[in-house]
Write a protein that holds these residues in place. Structure first.
Motif, PDB file in Angstrom:
ATOM      1  N   ASP A  54       0.809  -1.215   0.000  1.00  0.00           N
ATOM      2  CA  ASP A  54       0.000   0.000   0.000  1.00  0.00           C
ATOM      3  C   ASP A  54       0.845   1.268   0.000  1.00  0.00           C
ATOM      4  N   GLY A  55       2.093   1.186  -0.450  1.00  0.00           N
ATOM      5  CA  GLY A  55       2.922   2.379  -0.541  1.00  0.00           C
ATOM      6  C   GLY A  55       4.343   2.128  -0.081  1.00  0.00           C
ATOM      7  N   LEU A  56       5.052   3.201   0.163  1.00  0.00           N
ATOM      8  CA  LEU A  56       6.435   3.138   0.615  1.00  0.00           C
ATOM      9  C   LEU A  56       6.499   3.381   2.110  1.00  0.00           C
ATOM     10  N   LEU A  57       7.360   2.643   2.794  1.00  0.00           N
ATOM     11  CA  LEU A  57       7.620   2.875   4.208  1.00  0.00           C
ATOM     12  C   LEU A  57       9.005   3.482   4.349  1.00  0.00           C
ATOM     13  N   VAL A  58       9.066   4.675   4.906  1.00  0.00           N
ATOM     14  CA  VAL A  58      10.324   5.404   5.031  1.00  0.00           C
ATOM     15  C   VAL A  58      10.671   5.555   6.501  1.00  0.00           C
ATOM     16  N   THR A  59      11.833   5.071   6.880  1.00  0.00           N
ATOM     17  CA  THR A  59      12.312   5.181   8.258  1.00  0.00           C
ATOM     18  C   THR A  59      12.996   6.530   8.444  1.00  0.00           C
ATOM     19  N   MET A  60      12.502   7.305   9.411  1.00  0.00           N
ATOM     20  CA  MET A  60      13.007   8.658   9.658  1.00  0.00           C
ATOM     21  C   MET A  60      13.860   8.646  10.925  1.00  0.00           C
ATOM     22  N   MET A  61      15.150   8.822  10.759  1.00  0.00           N
ATOM     23  CA  MET A  61      16.049   8.754  11.904  1.00  0.00           C
ATOM     24  C   MET A  61      15.878   9.941  12.843  1.00  0.00           C
ATOM     25  N   GLY A  62      15.607  11.108  12.287  1.00  0.00           N
ATOM     26  CA  GLY A  62      15.278  12.259  13.125  1.00  0.00           C
ATOM     27  C   GLY A  62      16.463  13.023  13.651  1.00  0.00           C
ATOM     28  N   SER A  63      17.505  12.351  14.061  1.00  0.00           N
ATOM     29  CA  SER A  63      18.684  13.021  14.612  1.00  0.00           C
ATOM     30  C   SER A  63      19.910  12.226  14.239  1.00  0.00           C
ATOM     31  N   PHE A  64      20.937  12.921  13.781  1.00  0.00           N
ATOM     32  CA  PHE A  64      22.168  12.234  13.454  1.00  0.00           C
ATOM     33  C   PHE A  64      22.996  11.945  14.689  1.00  0.00           C
ATOM     34  N   THR A  65      22.793  12.703  15.742  1.00  0.00           N
ATOM     35  CA  THR A  65      23.450  12.427  17.000  1.00  0.00           C
ATOM     36  C   THR A  65      22.669  11.356  17.745  1.00  0.00           C
ATOM     37  N   PRO A  66      23.304  10.281  18.197  1.00  0.00           N
ATOM     38  CA  PRO A  66      22.570   9.269  18.959  1.00  0.00           C
ATOM     39  C   PRO A  66      21.912   9.873  20.194  1.00  0.00           C
ATOM     40  N   LEU A  67      20.587   9.716  20.278  1.00  0.00           N
ATOM     41  CA  LEU A  67      19.819  10.252  21.391  1.00  0.00           C
ATOM     42  C   LEU A  67      18.919   9.172  21.960  1.00  0.00           C
ATOM     43  N   ASP A  68      18.404   9.415  23.164  1.00  0.00           N
ATOM     44  CA  ASP A  68      17.534   8.447  23.828  1.00  0.00           C
ATOM     45  C   ASP A  68      16.080   8.907  23.900  1.00  0.00           C
ATOM     46  N   ASP A  69      15.727  10.000  23.216  1.00  0.00           N
ATOM     47  CA  ASP A  69      14.332  10.426  23.249  1.00  0.00           C
ATOM     48  C   ASP A  69      13.499   9.544  22.325  1.00  0.00           C
ATOM     49  N   SER A  70      12.199   9.586  22.488  1.00  0.00           N
ATOM     50  CA  SER A  70      11.278   8.723  21.735  1.00  0.00           C
ATOM     51  C   SER A  70      10.385   9.587  20.856  1.00  0.00           C
ATOM     52  N   THR A  71      10.983  10.228  19.872  1.00  0.00           N
ATOM     53  CA  THR A  71      10.228  11.152  19.029  1.00  0.00           C
ATOM     54  C   THR A  71      10.345  10.814  17.547  1.00  0.00           C
ATOM     55  N   ARG A  72      10.918   9.678  17.192  1.00  0.00           N
ATOM     56  CA  ARG A  72      11.154   9.364  15.786  1.00  0.00           C
ATOM     57  C   ARG A  72      10.045   8.480  15.239  1.00  0.00           C
ATOM     58  N   SER A  73      10.063   8.246  13.902  1.00  0.00           N
ATOM     59  CA  SER A  73       8.883   7.639  13.301  1.00  0.00           C
ATOM     60  C   SER A  73       9.211   6.884  12.022  1.00  0.00           C
ATOM     61  N   VAL A  74       8.217   6.109  11.575  1.00  0.00           N
ATOM     62  CA  VAL A  74       8.205   5.482  10.259  1.00  0.00           C
ATOM     63  C   VAL A  74       6.993   6.037   9.519  1.00  0.00           C
ATOM     64  N   TRP A  75       7.209   6.509   8.301  1.00  0.00           N
ATOM     65  CA  TRP A  75       6.151   7.143   7.527  1.00  0.00           C
ATOM     66  C   TRP A  75       5.739   6.277   6.345  1.00  0.00           C
ATOM     67  N   GLN A  76       4.491   6.429   5.951  1.00  0.00           N
ATOM     68  CA  GLN A  76       3.981   5.783   4.743  1.00  0.00           C
ATOM     69  C   GLN A  76       3.799   6.851   3.671  1.00  0.00           C
ATOM     70  N   LEU A  77       4.314   6.580   2.475  1.00  0.00           N
ATOM     71  CA  LEU A  77       4.185   7.500   1.347  1.00  0.00           C
ATOM     72  C   LEU A  77       3.353   6.856   0.253  1.00  0.00           C
TER      73      LEU A  77
END
Length: 528
Positions: A215-238
């Motif tokens: 049903d489309g493309l799944l794109v993994t969004m890293m969100g930050s190039f610096t390794p972090l421990d927050d939980s704000t990143r996502s996988v998107w459907q296009l």
């Protein structure tokens, strides 16, 4: 804005993309280290015994010769204090992480709830490594690349300078073209085999991996190039929408995800998602059970950080998909998780590496034609402690581990390659066996800049003929992918470039990259 200023701006963003992993070594090369036999004094003996007792709880025991004195003393050992139950380094006052992260690690059992070593024991461990480590590591290679023949099998097309600064974080080949994501302007584009843009959109968050779903493309969004421990990143459907894409998130609340795949892991007929949350101190390999209504329920496989890439197979023939994963961070290695049904997995260690190895990529592919998949492994991360000129790591490179029976693999080939970061395996020359191609983001740009891209032609068994590409010296490569771009039946290659801002190359080389402003190379196979 002038190019140097743009490059400096982009460096803030991209400086640690290449730190998807830890650092980088292997047992046989540890034993070959000259530091292992420097002294048998009581002090050295005590320090080694303490290191073996405490460090081996989490990973293979590294030898002092794997890193230099500065790397051990200023970076690695201060961060080890909290694994000994010492939240604050008692000798330097170094606090490596926020208190809430430390408490979560205690809850998970990753760090002990109370000190397991005294301050004096900790000091002996530090002295053991810093006293025996060399001032700088030995040279990273014996074989010199200029002796390699030039690769003439591919027609090379240089990518248009369409971005303000090359910062390609994702290339993915597809039938009739390829996808390309650039971090410096948050763009995501679909191009045809002639590199003409078909669709384009903006995706803030730095795409690093793409999977094609029904049903489309799944794109993994890293969100930050610096390794972090927050939980704000996502996988998107296009989904395609005219000349652009309609985007919506599928998963959110992730800890710096870097790879995701689609698979029916619980055999209920609905596609689930498998995600590598690299994180920093927190992360894990997780699967998300499809609820059938477009939502997913998170189910963990391992809570350890550092998951880089997965390969899904039915390894034990029980009809359920199992998962092989490459892990970085402290517990570097390749692990197999057998699917026992009902969302339960059991772990088997396939390969273990010291925590300095710098694991970056792996593939499962039959390299010797015996009908069994072997492991092709790359380690070359050098972003943790970059220097200019770089301290080369003799254990960086590409290795082939031949299948040797049930869950056993033996090293059969090693091509030393400083700073290797991504690899591809395919039968590029049409002779029936898999060849290898790889890019190095931390190549030895001072002595052999053509090391940034190397092609290893399979000569049978585990013998390879290395070749280089002159045009590859025009960019600093971060990623690549292989696939049939033009539909002629043979695999092609796309290389993605990124000026990361980590200066490990001579000024003249860096200036050349900036003048070229090269974002990607398309290598069309001339076989057919």
């Amino acid at each position: 804005m002038e190019m140097p200023r743009l490059r400096q701006t982009f460096a803030v963003v991209l400086v640690l993309l290449v730190a998807l992993t830890a650092c980088s070594g292997r047992r046989d090369r540890e034993r070959a280290s000259p530091t292992t036999a420097l002294s048998d004094s009581a002090q050295v003996h005590d320090g080694r015994q303490l290191a073996a007792r405490h460090c081996s709880r989490c990973h293979l025991l590294p030898e002092p010769g794997l890193l230099d004195k500065t790397s051990w003393g200023r970076h690695v050992l201060p961060e080890m204090a909290w694994y000994l139950g010492l939240y604050q380094d008692p000798l330097r006052g170094y606090v490596p992480m926020p208190a809430h992260v430390y408490r979560e690690l205690q809850y998970m059992g990753t760090v002990p709830p109370a000190p397991v070593a005294s301050v004096e024991e900790y000091r002996k461990i530090i002295d053991y490594y810093t006293n025996l480590a060399p001032d700088s590591p030995s040279p990273g290679r014996v074989t010199r690349l200029p002796a390699m023949p030039r690769l003439a099998q591919f027609e090379v097309t240089k990518g248009n300078p369409e971005f303000p600064v090359p910062g390609v974080t994702l290339v993915k080949t597809t039938g009739g073209g390829f996808f390309l994501a650039n971090a410096s302007d948050s763009s995501f584009a679909h191009k045809n085999a002639g590199a003409t843009t078909l669709r384009r959109t903006q995706l803030a968050g730095y795409p690093v991996h793409l999977s094609e779903a029904a049903d489309g493309l799944l794109v993994t969004m890293m969100g930050s190039f610096t390794p972090l421990d927050d939980s704000t990143r996502s996988v998107w459907q296009l989904r395609q929408r005219g000349g652009t894409y309609q985007a919506q998130w599928v998963l959110t609340g992730l800890k710096r995800p870097v790879f995701s795949e689609v698979a029916d892991l619980d055999a209920d007929g609905r596609p689930d998602l498998l995600v590598c949350e690299f994180g920093s101190n927190l992360g894990g390999l997780s699967w998300f059970r499809s609820q059938g209504d477009g939502t997913y329920q998170k189910r963990g496989i391992t809570p350890l950080p550092g998951a880089i890439r997965t390969e899904i197979r039915d390894f034990d023939g029980n009809g359920l998909p199992d998962v092989a994963v490459l892990m970085g961070q402290a517990r570097e290695g390749i692990y197999l998780y057998y699917n026992r049904g009902d969302g339960q997995f059991s772990e088997k260690t396939l390969l273990s590496f010291p925590p300095t190895y710098g694991s970056t990529d792996f593939r499962l592919v039959d390299m010797d034609g015996d009908g069994h998949e072997d492991i092709v492994y790359a380690n070359g991360d050098h972003a943790d402690y970059p220097e200019n000129p770089p301290r080369l790591r003799p254990y960086h490179g590409i290795r082939v581990y031949r299948y040797a029976g049930k869950d056993r693999y033996e090293e059969a080939y090693h091509w030393p390659m400083n700073g290797v970061y991504r690899l591809a395996a395919a039968d590029f020359d049409g002779d029936g066996d898999a060849d290898l191609a790889a890019v190095a983001h931390f190549a030895d740009y001072y002595q052999q800049p053509q090391e940034g891209f190397v092609y290893l032609r399979n000569e049978g068994g585990t013998k390879f003929a290395p070749l280089y590409l002159e045009e590859s010296k025009a960019g600093r490569w971060l990623t690549l992918d292989a696939g049939d771009l033009d539909g002629d039946g043979d695999p092609d290659l796309v290389l993605g470039a990124a000026l990361s801002g980590i200066d490990t190359a001579p000024p003249a080389v860096q200036a050349h990259w900036e003048r070229q402003n090269l974002s990607y190379l398309v290598l069309k196979n001339r076989l057919k």
